[in-house]
Write a protein that holds these residues in place. Structure first.
Motif, PDB file in Angstrom:
ATOM      1  N   SER A 316       0.843  -1.195   0.000  1.00 52.12           N
ATOM      2  CA  SER A 316       0.000   0.000   0.000  1.00 52.12           C
ATOM      3  C   SER A 316       0.876   1.242   0.000  1.00 52.12           C
ATOM      4  N   PHE A 317       0.553   2.180  -0.888  1.00 51.97           N
ATOM      5  CA  PHE A 317       1.285   3.436  -0.998  1.00 51.97           C
ATOM      6  C   PHE A 317       0.323   4.557  -0.604  1.00 51.97           C
ATOM      7  N   LEU A 318       0.403   4.972   0.662  1.00 49.12           N
ATOM      8  CA  LEU A 318      -0.526   5.951   1.207  1.00 49.12           C
ATOM      9  C   LEU A 318      -0.393   7.287   0.489  1.00 49.12           C
ATOM     10  N   ASP A 319      -1.532   7.962   0.294  1.00 44.18           N
ATOM     11  CA  ASP A 319      -1.507   9.228  -0.429  1.00 44.18           C
ATOM     12  C   ASP A 319      -2.758  10.026  -0.094  1.00 44.18           C
ATOM     13  N   HIS A 320      -2.728  11.294  -0.495  1.00 46.06           N
ATOM     14  CA  HIS A 320      -3.872  12.192  -0.351  1.00 46.06           C
ATOM     15  C   HIS A 320      -4.052  12.915  -1.672  1.00 46.06           C
ATOM     16  N   ASN A 321      -5.210  12.717  -2.299  1.00 39.26           N
ATOM     17  CA  ASN A 321      -5.478  13.289  -3.623  1.00 39.26           C
ATOM     18  C   ASN A 321      -4.346  12.981  -4.611  1.00 39.26           C
ATOM     19  N   PRO A 322      -4.164  11.716  -4.956  1.00 38.79           N
ATOM     20  CA  PRO A 322      -3.090  11.349  -5.898  1.00 38.79           C
ATOM     21  C   PRO A 322      -3.278  12.037  -7.242  1.00 38.79           C
ATOM     22  N   LYS A 323      -2.175  12.323  -7.899  1.00 43.41           N
ATOM     23  CA  LYS A 323      -2.229  12.958  -9.223  1.00 43.41           C
ATOM     24  C   LYS A 323      -2.263  11.929 -10.346  1.00 43.41           C
ATOM     25  N   GLY A 324      -1.850  10.701 -10.058  1.00 40.53           N
ATOM     26  CA  GLY A 324      -1.915   9.677 -11.090  1.00 40.53           C
ATOM     27  C   GLY A 324      -1.209   8.407 -10.664  1.00 40.53           C
ATOM     28  N   PHE A 325      -1.602   7.300 -11.292  1.00 42.32           N
ATOM     29  CA  PHE A 325      -0.898   6.031 -11.103  1.00 42.32           C
ATOM     30  C   PHE A 325      -1.189   5.161 -12.320  1.00 42.32           C
ATOM     31  N   GLY A 326      -0.324   4.182 -12.558  1.00 32.35           N
ATOM     32  CA  GLY A 326      -0.554   3.301 -13.689  1.00 32.35           C
ATOM     33  C   GLY A 326       0.405   2.136 -13.717  1.00 32.35           C
ATOM     34  N   LEU A 327       0.024   1.121 -14.484  1.00 29.16           N
ATOM     35  CA  LEU A 327       0.913   0.002 -14.795  1.00 29.16           C
ATOM     36  C   LEU A 327       1.479   0.254 -16.176  1.00 29.16           C
ATOM     37  N   LEU A 328       2.799   0.370 -16.266  1.00 27.08           N
ATOM     38  CA  LEU A 328       3.462   0.777 -17.501  1.00 27.08           C
ATOM     39  C   LEU A 328       4.313  -0.355 -18.065  1.00 27.08           C
ATOM     40  N   GLN A 329       4.411  -0.361 -19.382  1.00 28.83           N
ATOM     41  CA  GLN A 329       5.338  -1.230 -20.094  1.00 28.83           C
ATOM     42  C   GLN A 329       6.411  -0.304 -20.669  1.00 28.83           C
ATOM     43  N   ARG A 330       7.427   0.003 -19.861  1.00 27.78           N
ATOM     44  CA  ARG A 330       8.464   0.952 -20.289  1.00 27.78           C
ATOM     45  C   ARG A 330       9.445   0.333 -21.276  1.00 27.78           C
ATOM     46  N   ASP A 331       9.724  -0.937 -21.097  1.00 27.98           N
ATOM     47  CA  ASP A 331      10.728  -1.587 -21.954  1.00 27.98           C
ATOM     48  C   ASP A 331      10.098  -1.870 -23.314  1.00 27.98           C
ATOM     49  N   ARG A 332      10.538  -1.137 -24.368  1.00 28.23           N
ATOM     50  CA  ARG A 332       9.956  -1.261 -25.706  1.00 28.23           C
ATOM     51  C   ARG A 332      10.930  -1.894 -26.693  1.00 28.23           C
ATOM     52  N   ASP A 333      11.951  -2.570 -26.198  1.00 31.05           N
ATOM     53  CA  ASP A 333      12.997  -3.144 -27.048  1.00 31.05           C
ATOM     54  C   ASP A 333      12.643  -4.589 -27.388  1.00 31.05           C
ATOM     55  N   PHE A 334      12.433  -4.884 -28.670  1.00 31.68           N
ATOM     56  CA  PHE A 334      12.089  -6.253 -29.087  1.00 31.68           C
ATOM     57  C   PHE A 334      13.131  -7.257 -28.632  1.00 31.68           C
ATOM     58  N   ASP A 335      14.410  -6.892 -28.676  1.00 29.59           N
ATOM     59  CA  ASP A 335      15.475  -7.826 -28.305  1.00 29.59           C
ATOM     60  C   ASP A 335      15.398  -8.259 -26.847  1.00 29.59           C
ATOM     61  N   HIS A 336      14.641  -7.525 -26.027  1.00 28.12           N
ATOM     62  CA  HIS A 336      14.506  -7.903 -24.628  1.00 28.12           C
ATOM     63  C   HIS A 336      13.419  -8.962 -24.410  1.00 28.12           C
ATOM     64  N   TYR A 337      12.634  -9.244 -25.476  1.00 27.23           N
ATOM     65  CA  TYR A 337      11.550 -10.224 -25.389  1.00 27.23           C
ATOM     66  C   TYR A 337      11.710 -11.361 -26.405  1.00 27.23           C
ATOM     67  N   LEU A 338      12.120 -11.016 -27.625  1.00 25.71           N
ATOM     68  CA  LEU A 338      12.328 -11.992 -28.707  1.00 25.71           C
ATOM     69  C   LEU A 338      11.061 -12.791 -29.003  1.00 25.71           C
ATOM     70  N   ASP A 339       9.919 -12.124 -28.944  1.00 30.58           N
ATOM     71  CA  ASP A 339       8.637 -12.786 -29.172  1.00 30.58           C
ATOM     72  C   ASP A 339       7.873 -12.007 -30.235  1.00 30.58           C
ATOM     73  N   ASP A 340       7.865 -12.538 -31.466  1.00 31.56           N
ATOM     74  CA  ASP A 340       7.177 -11.856 -32.556  1.00 31.56           C
ATOM     75  C   ASP A 340       5.712 -12.262 -32.652  1.00 31.56           C
ATOM     76  N   GLY A 341       5.255 -13.114 -31.736  1.00 29.08           N
ATOM     77  CA  GLY A 341       3.849 -13.492 -31.686  1.00 29.08           C
ATOM     78  C   GLY A 341       3.097 -12.678 -30.656  1.00 29.08           C
ATOM     79  N   ALA A 342       3.547 -12.761 -29.396  1.00 27.66           N
ATOM     80  CA  ALA A 342       2.910 -11.996 -28.326  1.00 27.66           C
ATOM     81  C   ALA A 342       3.223 -10.503 -28.424  1.00 27.66           C
ATOM     82  N   ARG A 343       4.373 -10.145 -28.990  1.00 27.85           N
ATOM     83  CA  ARG A 343       4.764  -8.743 -29.213  1.00 27.85           C
ATOM     84  C   ARG A 343       4.658  -7.920 -27.925  1.00 27.85           C
TER      85      ARG A 343
END
Length: 519
Positions: A316-343
């Protein structure tokens, strides 16, 4: 707790029984339309309907009563059923959006009611077999009046790539510029991560407003119901580089609720560069999202890399009137996954921006063990601090953005990689176990600093000893690296916190981590 198995049993959506769907002939010309069945509709009416529903006992999803041929569909036969594009809602009208429907079957065995709203009047969208191509499965009799499992929306002439879809319980997904699905959102999460079964509210009915020919958005509404809550939702959806949903939810509890999840996001993290506990695969990484990002009410940016926890874990990350939150996929390098199906490198991030006063509470992150990439094992949501009791109305408004980089943090560097390995000096490791943490940052003011700039790593741990923290630029890259060793004994988790600063203040977002010793 195998989450995807739970979801597959509970994702089916029940029909709302106020207006009973009839049967619509495949041809959509006016001469073939059934007699008008329209009823006045408005957002205020839907809110009052949800309030009325909450004052009545909950009516559970009825027993499955599908025709035998639908109940017996296997995976391949169900996947082969296709909605005929010429039968799409708004096909041939020259409008910027069209909608097609998902057939019932497999994991989706209860119908959801669909309505089209034109000039404030809602008419049911009816099922008939001619709407679908059943592949090798024999088409059913026209007398079967089953309804739909959900719907998808796309922009003509591109009929092959969805903009967003609603299918199962209160789940929905959207894409960004890559037109690639990934993580999911939900209307509401109840009692997620508690030591008892989670409750899955369901969207029982949808109302889609017909857009104008020049509209840049699509507006739709949904009625939610569950044993604990009824609710009225409005979605205003705009598409482009990002798909942006403005969401307004009016919620009416039937009874007290221990843990409420507002704006919940659900994703998959099996393994990545920071956590290879379950990594017997040719691919280097498998995940829809690699971290939880927070923009707190105090204007601090936080990055928490995800892990495939060996036990169910809630932070739990306590807060008051949060400005934003999200689940991000920052790593956009194909070579880090090597999956041309699931992409995985093209999968979108999702960012929640609260609108209005959300008060006190916490962003909660639930991490569930998984041995397979088909299991949703990550959930993040806002949990209000104020208890919920029967008879109240709670209203939440927020903006949900889907895309590659849905957040902007001027001047603040982002975490781009977290790696963990054996600590100490090779050949000189002592009795107390040591782990080395290596964190790479990029962007913000760091990008303009000279290599000899005075940059200080600030590292804190909840227990154990932090040794030799250091920060330096990585030659030949735009990255700055921080590394330190953690010496700790025992099996209890260790909470870690790190950021870089200079004499002007913080240079990076705050990196948080919870390290659990193996064993």
């Amino acid at each position: 707790m195998i989450r995807r198995e739970v979801l597959l049993r509970l994702m089916a959506v029940a029909a709302w029984g106020v207006w009973t769907p009839g049967r619509l002939l495949a041809a959509r010309g006016e001469s073939h339309r059934p007699a008008p069945e329209g009823r006045p509709f408005s957002q205020d009416w839907l809110r009052l309907e949800a309030q009325r529903l909450a004052q009545q006992p909950f009516v559970p999803v009825p027993d499955e009563a599908l025709p035998d041929w639908v109940a017996e569909l296997d995976w391949d036969a169900y996947q082969a059923i296709r909605f005929r594009p010429e039968q799409a809602l708004w096909a041939g009208l020259g409008l910027p959006f069209q909608a097609s429907m998902f057939h019932l079957g497999l994991f989706f065995k209860h119908p959801v009611a669909l309505y089209e709203v034109v000039h404030g009047v809602a008419e049911p969208v009816h099922y008939c077999p001619e709407l679908f191509d059943f592949g090798k499965t024999a088409a059913p009799d026209a007398t079967d009046n089953m309804g739909f499992a959900g719907f998808r929306v796309y922009a003509p002439p591109d009929l092959d790539h969805d903009l967003f879809s609603f299918l199962g319980a209160s789940y929905f997904r959207a894409v960004g510029a890559t037109r690639q699905y990934g993580l999911s959102a939900r209307g509401l999460a109840l009692d997620t991560g508690l030591p008892r079964p989670e409750e899955f509210p369901e969207f029982r009915a949808f109302w889609l407003e017909r857009p104008s020919a020049r509209a840049d958005h699509l507006r739709l509404h949904a009625l939610l119901d569950s044993p604990s809550v009824a609710g009225a939702y409005t979605f205003e959806v705009r598409t482009g580089t990002h798909t942006v949903m403005e969401i307004e939810a009016h919620l009416f509890p039937r009874r007290p609720i221990e843990r409420v999840g507002i704006a919940p996001l659900t994703s998959v993290y099996q393994f990545g560069e920071n956590d290879r506990r379950v990594a017997d695969d040719f691919r280097p990484e498998i995940h829809d999202s690699d971290g939880l990002c927070l923009h707190t009410g105090a204007d601090e940016w936080i990055w928490r890399p995800l892990v495939n926890s060996p036990v169910v874990r809630v932070n739990s990350f306590l807060d008051h009137n949060p400005k934003g939150f999200g689940l991000l996929q920052r790593d956009r390098d194909f070579d880090h996954y090597l999956d041309d199906g699931a992409r995985y490198h093209l999968r979108p991030s999702a960012w929640v921006e609260p609108l209005g006063d959300w008060g006190r509470g916490a962003v909660q992150l639930v991490e569930i063990p998984t041995a397979d990439e088909t299991f949703d094992n990550i959930v993040a949501f806002w949990n209000p601090a104020e208890p919920w009791a029967a008879g109240q109305e709670r209203t939440f408004r927020y903006r949900l953005s889907w895309g590659e980089v849905p957040v902007d943090r001027p001047g603040i560097a982002a975490t781009v990689a977290t790696r963990i390995g054996a600590g100490g000096v090779p050949g000189q490791r002592g009795r107390v176990p040591s782990r080395k943490f290596v964190i790479d940052f990029a962007g913000g003011r760091l990008a303009g600093l000279a290599g000899n700039a005075r940059v200080e790593p600030v590292v804190w741990s909840s227990r154990g000893i932090v040794k030799e923290p250091a920060a330096r630029p990585l030659q030949g890259t735009p990255l700055w690296r921080c590394n330190f060793d953690l010496m700790s004994e025992g099996g209890e988790p260790v909470d870690l916190r790190c950021y870089l600063r200079d004499d002007k203040g913080a240079l990076t977002e705050t990196w948080l981590y919870q390290w659990t010793p193996p064993g």
